[in-house]
Scaffold this motif. Structure first.
Motif, PDB file in Angstrom:
ATOM      1  N   UNK A   1       0.828  -1.210   0.000  1.00  0.00           N
ATOM      2  CA  UNK A   1       0.000   0.000   0.000  1.00  0.00           C
ATOM      3  C   UNK A   1       0.859   1.256   0.000  1.00  0.00           C
ATOM      4  N   UNK A   2       1.968   1.209   0.763  1.00  0.00           N
ATOM      5  CA  UNK A   2       2.843   2.391   0.805  1.00  0.00           C
ATOM      6  C   UNK A   2       3.450   2.636  -0.579  1.00  0.00           C
ATOM      7  N   UNK A   3       3.958   1.576  -1.203  1.00  0.00           N
ATOM      8  CA  UNK A   3       4.538   1.724  -2.537  1.00  0.00           C
ATOM      9  C   UNK A   3       3.474   2.173  -3.535  1.00  0.00           C
ATOM     10  N   UNK A   4       2.266   1.618  -3.380  1.00  0.00           N
ATOM     11  CA  UNK A   4       1.168   2.056  -4.232  1.00  0.00           C
ATOM     12  C   UNK A   4       0.854   3.525  -4.020  1.00  0.00           C
ATOM     13  N   UNK A   5       0.938   3.969  -2.764  1.00  0.00           N
ATOM     14  CA  UNK A   5       0.711   5.374  -2.457  1.00  0.00           C
ATOM     15  C   UNK A   5       1.742   6.270  -3.114  1.00  0.00           C
ATOM     16  N   UNK A   6       3.005   5.839  -3.096  1.00  0.00           N
ATOM     17  CA  UNK A   6       4.063   6.618  -3.741  1.00  0.00           C
ATOM     18  C   UNK A   6       3.837   6.666  -5.248  1.00  0.00           C
ATOM     19  N   UNK A   7       3.371   5.545  -5.823  1.00  0.00           N
ATOM     20  CA  UNK A   7       3.071   5.517  -7.257  1.00  0.00           C
ATOM     21  C   UNK A   7       1.935   6.476  -7.595  1.00  0.00           C
ATOM     22  N   UNK A   8       0.914   6.526  -6.733  1.00  0.00           N
ATOM     23  CA  UNK A   8      -0.204   7.446  -6.954  1.00  0.00           C
ATOM     24  C   UNK A   8       0.256   8.893  -6.817  1.00  0.00           C
ATOM     25  N   UNK A   9       1.130   9.154  -5.841  1.00  0.00           N
ATOM     26  CA  UNK A   9       1.687  10.497  -5.695  1.00  0.00           C
ATOM     27  C   UNK A   9       2.390  10.934  -6.984  1.00  0.00           C
ATOM     28  N   UNK A  10       3.212  10.033  -7.524  1.00  0.00           N
ATOM     29  CA  UNK A  10       3.928  10.343  -8.766  1.00  0.00           C
ATOM     30  C   UNK A  10       2.947  10.584  -9.912  1.00  0.00           C
ATOM     31  N   UNK A  11       1.875   9.779  -9.942  1.00  0.00           N
ATOM     32  CA  UNK A  11       0.865   9.957 -10.986  1.00  0.00           C
ATOM     33  C   UNK A  11       0.191  11.328 -10.844  1.00  0.00           C
ATOM     34  N   UNK A  12      -0.043  11.754  -9.608  1.00  0.00           N
ATOM     35  CA  UNK A  12      -0.614  13.088  -9.386  1.00  0.00           C
ATOM     36  C   UNK A  12       0.329  14.166  -9.900  1.00  0.00           C
ATOM     37  N   UNK A  13       1.605  14.003  -9.585  1.00  0.00           N
ATOM     38  CA  UNK A  13       2.594  14.988 -10.044  1.00  0.00           C
ATOM     39  C   UNK A  13       2.658  15.027 -11.573  1.00  0.00           C
ATOM     40  N   UNK A  14       2.430  13.869 -12.211  1.00  0.00           N
ATOM     41  CA  UNK A  14       2.540  13.798 -13.676  1.00  0.00           C
ATOM     42  C   UNK A  14       1.485  14.652 -14.369  1.00  0.00           C
ATOM     43  N   UNK A  15       0.413  15.010 -13.655  1.00  0.00           N
ATOM     44  CA  UNK A  15      -0.626  15.859 -14.239  1.00  0.00           C
ATOM     45  C   UNK A  15      -0.098  17.251 -14.549  1.00  0.00           C
TER      46      UNK A  15
ATOM     47  N   UNK B   1       2.171   3.768   8.833  1.00  0.00           N
ATOM     48  CA  UNK B   1       2.957   3.982   7.618  1.00  0.00           C
ATOM     49  C   UNK B   1       2.068   4.211   6.395  1.00  0.00           C
ATOM     50  N   UNK B   2       1.516   3.138   5.843  1.00  0.00           N
ATOM     51  CA  UNK B   2       0.725   3.305   4.622  1.00  0.00           C
ATOM     52  C   UNK B   2      -0.618   3.975   4.911  1.00  0.00           C
ATOM     53  N   UNK B   3      -1.172   3.725   6.101  1.00  0.00           N
ATOM     54  CA  UNK B   3      -2.424   4.395   6.474  1.00  0.00           C
ATOM     55  C   UNK B   3      -2.252   5.902   6.441  1.00  0.00           C
ATOM     56  N   UNK B   4      -1.154   6.370   7.017  1.00  0.00           N
ATOM     57  CA  UNK B   4      -0.850   7.801   6.998  1.00  0.00           C
ATOM     58  C   UNK B   4      -0.630   8.295   5.561  1.00  0.00           C
ATOM     59  N   UNK B   5       0.115   7.516   4.772  1.00  0.00           N
ATOM     60  CA  UNK B   5       0.430   7.928   3.404  1.00  0.00           C
ATOM     61  C   UNK B   5      -0.838   8.193   2.591  1.00  0.00           C
ATOM     62  N   UNK B   6      -1.801   7.270   2.697  1.00  0.00           N
ATOM     63  CA  UNK B   6      -3.036   7.428   1.917  1.00  0.00           C
ATOM     64  C   UNK B   6      -3.957   8.479   2.512  1.00  0.00           C
ATOM     65  N   UNK B   7      -4.062   8.505   3.839  1.00  0.00           N
ATOM     66  CA  UNK B   7      -4.998   9.436   4.482  1.00  0.00           C
ATOM     67  C   UNK B   7      -4.543  10.883   4.383  1.00  0.00           C
ATOM     68  N   UNK B   8      -3.234  11.105   4.447  1.00  0.00           N
ATOM     69  CA  UNK B   8      -2.729  12.476   4.464  1.00  0.00           C
ATOM     70  C   UNK B   8      -2.036  12.858   3.149  1.00  0.00           C
ATOM     71  N   UNK B   9      -0.922  12.164   2.825  1.00  0.00           N
ATOM     72  CA  UNK B   9      -0.105  12.573   1.681  1.00  0.00           C
ATOM     73  C   UNK B   9      -0.850  12.429   0.357  1.00  0.00           C
ATOM     74  N   UNK B  10      -1.401  11.230   0.090  1.00  0.00           N
ATOM     75  CA  UNK B  10      -2.077  10.995  -1.190  1.00  0.00           C
ATOM     76  C   UNK B  10      -3.313  11.878  -1.321  1.00  0.00           C
TER      77      UNK B  10
END
Length: 457
Positions: free
Chosen positions: A262-276, A402-411
């Motif tokens: 989930x954490x790695x998936x969150x980082x991938x989603x973050x990168x996808x957001x940046x790609x916009x 870890x991943x809970x925080x990543x998705x709830x806050x960062x993503x």
């Protein structure tokens, strides 16, 4: 005087475990850097394609890491207890986990590879051809899939050796892999010594061959010294793992697998957001990641060492030593990362010039490097904190932390800012990095509550 000696002892013990990991991972990432530069010389599309596929494969690698980390907690504690049969059973369980993850990962990439790469190609750029980038990405991914199985088997051996106090053999295997990769990259990317010029495909071929070399070296060297690595004696007489052994391990370790995935998936989603904000942004981030990943091996290795040391203390029921050592090593890791920050910032204006790309992409690369570098000490502290929490088997808490925080806050924040505002990408990136101050505060409170001081074996 005695306290000083104890402190020096724990730092020395951490470094003895961590330095070979730093060397191995550092050399591996250095090869990644060389790969990056070689592919970057082929054009921005090639560099961007390899970067996107690398981000997707990173999710798979983290899934493997997570799948093996749960059993690894038990392996370290069994070894600390002196139970070699326990270590042996955990190794067999890791083999099954690696095989299942490899099969699932390969099927997903074969079926949905094009769609996954396409998620990163929606941003506009006057200088980058999206269709060409997609084709190059698919060419690269198709060959990289062959290297999944040898990579997974290597991780089973390497993680088990480290959990039993041996980090030299994985390092040597990594060095052999790196040497192979550098030579073959040059041969196959550019078509030297009579070989065909394969460009992006050549980078993938070289990587796959280097994975096979790494696997071969670590297996042969480990089995050649079974007297030292007693858990390998008779290891393949059976691959059966008793239910009363694997069920508690899987139950306790599954949250770690979910967390890493989930954490790695969150980082991938973050990168996808940046790609916009455009493919130039992704290309710039690739430059930043290439150099930053070369140095973040320091705090990653120290974090792994913290988890192993604390796990062995907990397995031996030495709770007071575990608590004191965990706190000291967290601050030690953070302090070491200050040096890394200085190094990165000093290189930020020079390194991007090594790429054959546009000035806009180079400028993004420089600024991403500086922002990432400023938060290295925080990331180092967080990494050690995470491994300390995990060493006592509080896997559900680490999942939420870890991943809970990543998705709830960062993503969530990145999705809102990238989709619904016109904020500049650098400001968005800075905000996401700053949000980790929330995470470190929560984690430090959990450490001080001592909820992680548990003997699982």
């Amino acid at each position: 005087m005695r306290t000083g000696k104890t402190e020096n002892s724990i730092y020395k013990k951490a470094l003895v475990l961590a330095v070979p990991m730093m060397i191995q991972n550092g050399i591996t990432n250095a090869v990644g850097l060389v790969d990056n530069l070689m592919v970057g010389s082929l054009g921005t599309e090639s560099m961007t394609a390899v970067s996107i596929v690398g981000q997707l494969i990173f999710v798979f690698f983290l899934a493997i890491f997570g799948g093996l980390s749960g059993p690894g907690i038990y392996s370290a504690q069994y070894f600390g207890k002196g139970d070699i049969q326990g270590v042996r059973r955990i190794f067999r369980l890791k083999i099954w986990i690696a095989l299942i993850c490899t099969i699932c990962g390969t099927i997903i990439f074969i079926c949905f590879g094009s769609e996954l790469i396409g998620l990163y190609l929606h941003g506009e750029s006057a200088d980058i051809d999206s269709a060409k980038t997609l084709k190059l990405g698919m060419d690269y991914l198709g060959i990289m899939l062959i290297g999944f199985l040898p990579f997974c088997i290597t991780q089973v051996y390497a993680s088990s050796l480290r959990e039993t106090g041996e980090s030299i053999k994985p390092m040597i295997a990594g060095i052999c892999s790196v040497a192979t990769d550098i030579i073959l990259n040059y041969v196959f990317i550019y078509g030297k010594f009579g070989a065909p010029r394969l460009e992006v495909k050549g980078a993938a071929v070289a990587t796959v061959i280097s994975r096979v070399v790494e696997m071969s070296v670590i297996i042969i060297s480990s089995h050649a010294n079974k007297k030292k690595h007693q858990f390998l004696q008779g290891i393949y007489k059976t691959l059966k793992v008793p239910v009363n052994i694997w069920w508690p391990v899987v139950r306790k370790g599954f949250p770690i697998f979910i967390n890493e995935f989930s954490w790695a998936g969150g980082i991938a989603v973050l990168t996808q957001c940046y790609s916009l904000r455009g493919l130039d942004v992704i290309a710039g981030m690739n430059i930043s990641n290439a150099i930053c990943n070369l140095l973040n091996v320091v705090f990653i290795a120290l974090g792994n060492a913290v988890g192993i040391i604390i796990g062995q203390y907990l397995g031996a029921s030495r709770y007071e030593e575990a608590e004191k050592s965990g706190t000291k090593l967290m601050w030690f890791t953070g302090a070491v990362c200050v040096i890394l920050t200085v190094i990165l910032i000093s290189l930020s204006g020079v390194f991007p010039n090594a790429y054959d790309t546009t000035q806009q992409v180079r400028d993004y690369g420089t600024k991403f490097i500086v922002i990432t570098a400023l938060f290295f000490p925080l990331q180092g502290f967080l990494n050690s904190l995470y491994f300390t929490l995990r060493s006592g088997g509080k896997t559900l808490i680490t999942l939420l932390f870890d991943s809970g925080y990543t998705w709830a806050f960062a993503v969530t924040t990145a999705l809102i800012l990238c989709h619904f505002t016109d904020m500049h990408i650098l400001n968005i990136y800075l905000i996401i990095q700053m949000m980790d101050f929330i995470k470190v505060t929560i984690g430090y409170i959990l450490i001080k509550k001592k909820i992680w001081l548990n003997n699982l074996v």
